[in-house]
Design an enzyme around this catalytic site. Structure first.
Site, mmCIF file in Angstrom:
data_model
loop_
_atom_site.group_PDB
_atom_site.id
_atom_site.type_symbol
_atom_site.label_atom_id
_atom_site.label_comp_id
_atom_site.label_asym_id
_atom_site.label_seq_id
_atom_site.Cartn_x
_atom_site.Cartn_y
_atom_site.Cartn_z
ATOM 1 N N ASP A 137 -6.634 -0.181 6.396
ATOM 2 C CA ASP A 137 -7.736 0.622 5.837
ATOM 3 C C ASP A 137 -8.586 1.238 6.939
ATOM 4 O O ASP A 137 -9.159 2.304 6.756
ATOM 5 C CB ASP A 137 -8.603 -0.261 4.928
ATOM 6 C CG ASP A 137 -7.808 -0.703 3.718
ATOM 7 O OD1 ASP A 137 -7.443 0.160 2.906
ATOM 8 O OD2 ASP A 137 -7.481 -1.905 3.629
ATOM 9 N N GLU A 158 -0.221 -10.594 3.728
ATOM 10 C CA GLU A 158 -0.026 -9.639 4.835
ATOM 11 C C GLU A 158 -0.346 -10.293 6.171
ATOM 12 O O GLU A 158 0.330 -10.064 7.169
ATOM 13 C CB GLU A 158 -0.908 -8.407 4.648
ATOM 14 C CG GLU A 158 -0.482 -7.494 3.515
ATOM 15 C CD GLU A 158 -1.476 -6.373 3.277
ATOM 16 O OE1 GLU A 158 -2.681 -6.572 3.520
ATOM 17 O OE2 GLU A 158 -1.037 -5.283 2.851
ATOM 18 N N GLY A 195 0.835 -1.202 0.000
ATOM 19 C CA GLY A 195 0.000 0.000 0.000
ATOM 20 C C GLY A 195 0.868 1.249 0.000
ATOM 21 O O GLY A 195 2.096 1.169 0.103
HETATM 22 O O1 DER Z 1 -4.174 -3.430 1.353
HETATM 23 C C1 DER Z 1 -3.724 -3.175 2.478
HETATM 24 O O2 DER Z 1 -3.915 -3.899 3.476
HETATM 25 C C2 DER Z 1 -2.980 -1.887 2.646
HETATM 26 O O3 DER Z 1 -2.077 -1.967 3.716
HETATM 27 C C3 DER Z 1 -4.027 -0.826 2.906
HETATM 28 O O4 DER Z 1 -4.836 -1.318 3.894
HETATM 29 C C4 DER Z 1 -3.464 0.516 3.320
HETATM 30 O O5 DER Z 1 -3.131 1.172 2.157
HETATM 31 P P1 DER Z 1 -2.740 2.731 2.201
HETATM 32 O O6 DER Z 1 -1.535 2.827 3.126
HETATM 33 O O7 DER Z 1 -2.401 3.014 0.759
HETATM 34 O O8 DER Z 1 -3.928 3.483 2.713
#
Ligand code: DER
Length: 224
Positions: free
Chosen positions: A86, A105, A29
């Site tokens: 998120d 993850e 992310g």
């Molecule tokens: O897909 C995921 O789990 C990412 O970690 C997401 O949750 C967070 O993405 P961001 O840092 O772009 O908001």
């Protein structure tokens, strides 16, 4: 912009936990990406670490930055992982999977002695659920899992990205599933784990040690 600055502030706070010779879980992310880029700078200054990527996208990024890697399936323990979320609550429960990498993850977090989550100021919620729960589903179980999720009062929607059905790194679908606000994340996580055909889901409970959330000029940390 301000949100990007918040992400960078949170990312830098997390990097402080990385020690020489650590095996470091590399999240997925935009916020995790900033942390990985900061890590690469420290490596250039002599820090010795081995990265474990949580997605093909992160693997590619790490390779481009010259970070030495180990495959997730080949490690038995990770010293510290840095990843995004998120949504999160003060109880350190998360919804993850916005980027579709939730299966690897969760394995990464489960293998980690310390899991650090980094976010901008928009991710803290009282209760999980405004963000639909990403659920990874094997295509051979598509209709079966749809039925089971609806029985759990979920509203599953197969993820479409750029007009095409989203396919994960593990060759599965993602069903973004609305359960409304989730009173008992641990119970729902357990129920989802019972459904054959579900490879993983984005409810992360009892997997996080510290959350750094940056809001404006301030950073707040949440821990057990
Ligand atoms: O897909 C995921 O789990 C990412 O970690 C997401 O949750 C967070 O993405 P961001 O840092 O772009 O908001």
């Amino acid at each position: 912009d301000n949100q990007n600055l918040e992400k960078l502030t949170a990312a830098k706070a997390a990097i402080a936990f990385v020690k020489n010779n650590d095996v470091v879980g590399l999240g997925t992310g935009s916020t995790a990406t900033l942390a990985i880029k900061e890590l690469a700078k420290l490596i250039k200054d002599g820090l010795k670490i081995t990265g474990v990527p949580s997605s093909e996208a992160t693997k590619k990024l790490a390779i481009s930055l010259g970070i030495p890697l180990l495959e997730l399936g080949k490690v038995r323990s990770i010293d510290v992982s840095i990843d995004g979320a998120d949504e999160f609550t003060k109880e350190l429960n998360l919804i993850k999977g916005g980027g579709g990498a939730l299966f690897r993850e969760k394995i990464m977090a489960s293998l980690s002695k310390k899991t650090i989550i980094v976010t901008d100021g928009s991710k803290l919620v009282e209760k999980l659920g405004a963000f639909k729960v990403p659920i990874e589903v094997n295509p051979n179980a598509e209709k079966y899992v749809m039925i089971k999720l609806k029985k759990l009062k979920g509203k599953p929607v197969k993820r479409i990205e750029n007009g095409k059905i989203f396919i994960t790194d593990n060759q599965n679908y993602i069903f973004d599933t609305d359960f409304g606000l989730i009173d008992d994340p641990e119970k729902l996580a357990y129920e989802l784990n019972q459904i054959d055909g579900v490879l993983g889901h984005g409810i992360f409970v009892n997997l996080t040690d510290i959350i750094f959330m940056a809001k404006g000029d301030y950073i707040t940390s949440y821990h057990k």
